[in-house]
Design a protein around this motif. Structure first.
Motif, short mmCIF file in Angstrom:
data_model
loop_
_atom_site.label_atom_id
_atom_site.label_comp_id
_atom_site.label_asym_id
_atom_site.label_seq_id
_atom_site.Cartn_x
_atom_site.Cartn_y
_atom_site.Cartn_z
N ASP A 168 10.60 -22.11 11.15
CA ASP A 168 10.59 -21.12 10.27
C ASP A 168 11.36 -19.78 10.55
O ASP A 168 11.95 -19.06 9.75
CB ASP A 168 8.97 -20.52 10.28
CG ASP A 168 8.08 -21.32 9.63
OD1 ASP A 168 8.67 -22.34 8.72
OD2 ASP A 168 6.86 -21.68 9.82
N LEU A 169 11.42 -19.55 11.94
CA LEU A 169 12.35 -18.43 12.44
C LEU A 169 13.61 -18.54 12.42
O LEU A 169 14.46 -17.75 12.07
CB LEU A 169 11.75 -18.18 13.75
CG LEU A 169 10.40 -17.19 13.91
CD1 LEU A 169 10.09 -17.13 15.60
CD2 LEU A 169 10.45 -15.88 13.05
N GLU A 179 10.03 -12.75 5.58
CA GLU A 179 9.00 -12.58 6.40
C GLU A 179 9.59 -13.14 7.61
O GLU A 179 9.26 -12.45 8.59
CB GLU A 179 7.76 -13.56 5.81
CG GLU A 179 6.86 -13.69 7.02
CD GLU A 179 5.87 -12.33 7.10
OE1 GLU A 179 5.14 -12.24 8.19
OE2 GLU A 179 6.18 -11.32 6.33
N SER A 180 10.24 -13.95 7.78
CA SER A 180 10.98 -14.38 9.21
C SER A 180 11.74 -13.20 9.83
O SER A 180 11.77 -12.75 10.80
CB SER A 180 11.78 -15.49 8.74
OG SER A 180 12.47 -15.93 10.12
N LYS A 181 12.59 -12.51 8.85
CA LYS A 181 13.27 -11.30 9.50
C LYS A 181 12.44 -10.35 9.63
O LYS A 181 12.75 -9.54 10.71
CB LYS A 181 14.18 -10.89 8.22
CG LYS A 181 15.47 -11.95 7.95
CD LYS A 181 16.29 -11.54 6.87
CE LYS A 181 17.45 -12.29 6.69
NZ LYS A 181 18.55 -11.62 5.76
N ARG A 182 11.35 -9.89 8.82
CA ARG A 182 10.55 -8.91 9.38
C ARG A 182 9.83 -9.07 10.70
O ARG A 182 9.63 -8.30 11.56
CB ARG A 182 9.41 -8.78 8.28
CG ARG A 182 8.29 -7.69 8.53
CD ARG A 182 7.08 -8.01 7.58
NE ARG A 182 6.34 -9.06 8.02
CZ ARG A 182 5.46 -8.85 9.32
NH1 ARG A 182 5.39 -7.71 9.80
NH2 ARG A 182 4.79 -10.16 9.57
N MET A 183 9.31 -10.43 11.09
CA MET A 183 8.81 -10.80 12.26
C MET A 183 9.95 -10.62 13.27
O MET A 183 9.53 -9.84 14.50
CB MET A 183 8.35 -12.07 12.20
CG MET A 183 6.98 -12.49 11.47
SD MET A 183 6.47 -14.12 11.35
CE MET A 183 6.15 -14.34 13.10
N PHE A 184 10.92 -10.91 13.21
CA PHE A 184 12.01 -11.02 14.26
C PHE A 184 12.42 -9.55 14.53
O PHE A 184 12.56 -9.19 15.69
CB PHE A 184 13.30 -11.74 13.84
CG PHE A 184 14.19 -11.83 14.80
CD1 PHE A 184 14.10 -12.41 16.05
CD2 PHE A 184 15.48 -11.02 14.66
CE1 PHE A 184 15.01 -12.42 16.99
CE2 PHE A 184 16.52 -11.24 15.79
CZ PHE A 184 16.23 -11.98 16.96
N LYS A 204 9.51 -23.40 6.65
CA LYS A 204 8.64 -23.32 5.42
C LYS A 204 8.22 -21.68 5.08
O LYS A 204 8.03 -21.62 3.87
CB LYS A 204 7.00 -23.89 5.85
CG LYS A 204 7.11 -25.49 5.90
CD LYS A 204 5.66 -25.87 6.15
CE LYS A 204 5.67 -27.63 6.45
NZ LYS A 204 4.50 -27.89 6.89
N MET A 205 8.60 -20.90 5.79
CA MET A 205 8.27 -19.58 5.75
C MET A 205 9.61 -18.78 5.07
O MET A 205 10.63 -19.25 4.93
CB MET A 205 8.30 -18.81 7.12
CG MET A 205 7.99 -17.33 7.33
SD MET A 205 7.97 -16.43 8.78
CE MET A 205 6.47 -17.31 9.44
N GLU A 206 9.14 -17.80 4.13
CA GLU A 206 9.89 -17.33 3.21
C GLU A 206 11.02 -16.34 4.26
O GLU A 206 10.45 -15.98 5.39
CB GLU A 206 9.57 -16.32 2.42
CG GLU A 206 8.76 -16.93 1.14
CD GLU A 206 8.31 -15.90 0.06
OE1 GLU A 206 8.59 -14.73 0.29
OE2 GLU A 206 7.32 -16.23 -0.71
N GLU A 207 12.15 -16.46 3.99
CA GLU A 207 13.14 -15.68 4.73
C GLU A 207 12.93 -14.22 5.29
O GLU A 207 13.22 -13.62 6.17
CB GLU A 207 14.68 -15.76 4.54
CG GLU A 207 15.90 -15.21 5.29
CD GLU A 207 17.33 -15.60 4.66
OE1 GLU A 207 18.00 -15.17 5.46
OE2 GLU A 207 17.23 -16.00 3.50
#
Length: 559
Positions: free
Chosen positions: A455-456, A510-515, A505-508
């Motif tokens: 996902d990340l 959301e992945s960017k927000r987490m990173f 599976k994760m939306e890009e």
């Protein structure tokens, strides 16, 4: 083994199991000497392990940030594992004569010093994770023209072997005496094992394999020889040419590695050796430029095959040797993460979360996300691509709602975030985005961790069914040298059945927000121990200056 013992070893369930004719079978043995345990595996020509024995050994932590191993215990663990796996192998009806050769893979930067006359180790091995040399590393960086990555591929840090050797020369009396006497031998674990397994000083097989030598900072990664420039740079206090350095040899060789001198496989040839992360790349069959693997072990190591010319990173990665089977080295970019599986062990042993590592994943699955928690697991500082020696483990976002599951999940995610940072750096250095990432190592067993990783990073994560790829890589190196396999094509179908693909599976967004949140936490983890280490460094420098002045006075008095 006696005839009676042969019969006993072949008894399974009260029935005698016939020994297979060794002329009809071919196997390769693999010594896998890791950070927390040693194993010996026996592989068939399809790359399947048919016997394995594992033994853990003592982890020594004399002071905060210090990590040591007993070099003699490591040798004993290797000998024990060979005997244990061979016993199982013969019990299953195979003949030891069908084992054609043996390969070695090992933890890399861990440093051993010994007396080349007696073969005695002079101090515990200083492990690659050890951070006692942080002040020394800063001292070296402050010297003129200290950036030597163009020559050796590595930045100065606590990670390479050279700072560990310099620390021992400064602080260990036995090491200093051997240096003064001209008997000080230095080596990484491969050199120490090969020396001891060949009988020590009696035969004095004193060599190191090139993927290991590339982790010392002494080797020129292009010439594959010790660099005069590097030896001169590190000789400002002690003459590195007075230290006995092992001869550098290629990864697959029928002559230089010698033979086992003790045990049930006495006389068996050693024909291959690879540092553990290079071995994992070979075990994943990463033979083509652009192939990459990530090993989730005690630490986490991502290697990217760049072909027959080294790429010097501009974004915090290491240039290293991937392997050298035929005299023509293949190079890799490497991203190294200090804490991966050791973070899971921290939760188990230090915080008492669970008794088994797989239970940490189960605990992480009890919550739907990290609950806003970010855990920067900088127990040994931060390695690639950050290289922050003065960071400490730091947890952000704790609230009244934080549960143990959130901490478990944040611990797994820490490895995935750092892998994402390394892949971003590799894309910038190489100009290419990976199509997929092959994975192995203990933490790759966690489906949650691997799905989070996919996902990340936004690409498929490919996990093989048989995940003993590090040991398999050493077996492949030995097998190539001894003719078990002739070319890479013969390995095409090895270890491909039953692999698992984890798709993003994760939306890009959301992945960017987490990173982004992770990167903020990294920036806040800096500087926790800088002042303490600087003060310690000044005290050590003052002590070294006084001792040097005392020696000068004593020398002058004798004139």
């Amino acid at each position: 083994m006696s005839g009676i013992a042969d019969k006993i070893s072949n008894l399974v369930g009260g029935q005698q199991k016939p020994t297979v004719d060794p002329s009809t079978e071919t196997f390769v043995g693999s010594i896998d000497q890791g950070t927390t345990s040693t194993r010996f595996l026996i592989f068939d020509t399809k790359g399947e392990p048919v016997a394995i024995h594992q033994e853990e050994f003592k982890q020594i932590y004399p002071n905060p940030g210090w990590h040591e191993h007993d070099p003699e215990e490591i040798v004993q663990s290797v000998e024990n594992c060979i005997e244990g796996a061979l016993k199982q192998f013969e019990k299953d009806g195979h003949s030891r004569e069908s084992i054609k050769t043996i390969g070695i893979t090992n933890q890399r930067e861990t440093t051993v010093c010994w007396d080349n006359k007696t073969g005695e180790s002079l101090y515990n091995g200083i492990v690659w994770t050890d951070t006692r040399t942080a002040a020394l590393a800063r001292e070296l960086k402050a010297r003129p023209n200290s950036d030597k990555t163009e020559v050796c591929g590595l930045p100065i840090s606590t990670y390479p072997s050279v700072t560990k050797l310099l620390w021992m020369l400064r602080n260990v009396e036995k090491v200093k005496k051997a240096y003064d006497a001209g008997t000080l031998a230095f080596g990484t674990i491969d050199a120490w094992l090969i020396y001891k397994l060949n009988g020590g000083p009696a035969k004095n097989i004193f060599i190191t394999e090139c993927t290991n030598a590339s982790r010392t900072m002494f080797m020129d990664i292009r010439s594959m020889e010790y660099s005069d420039e590097m030896l001169d740079f590190f000789s400002y206090e002690f003459d590195m040419r007075k230290v006995h350095l092992p001869k550098i040899v290629r990864s697959a060789d029928t002559e230089h590695f010698g033979k086992l001198e003790t045990g049930s496989l006495k006389g068996w040839p050693i024909t291959g050796c690879l540092g553990d992360q290079s071995a994992a790349l070979v075990g994943q069959k990463g033979f083509d430029p652009g192939a990459a693997k990530n090993t989730y072990g005690t630490g986490c190591f991502l290697l990217y095959n760049v072909g027959d010319k080294p790429v010097i990173s501009k974004h915090g990665l290491l240039a290293t040797i991937a392997y050298n089977f035929d005299g023509k080295p293949i190079y890799a970019l490497e991203g190294s993460i200090a804490v991966a599986g050791s973070g899971v062990k921290f939760l188990m042993h230090n915080l008492g979360f669970e008794q088994q590592s797989h239970k940490i994943t189960e605990l992480a699955e009890t919550v739907k996300d990290n609950g806003g928690l970010v855990f920067v697991t900088a127990f040994s500082g931060l390695f690639a691509p950050y290289w922050i020696d003065d960071a400490h483990g730091t947890m952000f976002g704790i609230t009244h709602h934080t549960e143990r599951g959130h901490i478990a999940r944040a611990t797994l995610e820490a490895v995935c975030f750092q892998t994402k940072a390394i892949l971003d750096a590799m894309e910038k250095d190489s100009g290419h985005k990976l199509a997929e990432l092959k994975v192995d190592g203990g933490m790759s067993n966690s489906a949650l961790c691997m799905q989070t990783q996919a996902d990340l990073v936004g690409i498929p994560i490919i996990r093989p069914k048989m995940r003993e790829t590090t040991a398999l890589g050493a077996a492949i190196a030995a097998g190539f040298a001894s003719g078990v396999w002739k070319d890479f094509g013969e390995l095409k179908e090895v270890n491909t059945a039953g692999q698992t693909s984890f798709e993003p599976k994760m939306e890009e967004k959301e992945s960017k927000r987490m990173f982004k949140r992770w990167e903020k936490a990294v920036s806040m983890s800096k500087g926790w121990i800088a002042e303490d280490q600087a003060e310690q460094g000044r005290e050590e420098d003052s002590k070294a200056t006084l001792e040097s002045a005392k020696k000068d006075e004593e020398a002058a008095a004798k004139i």
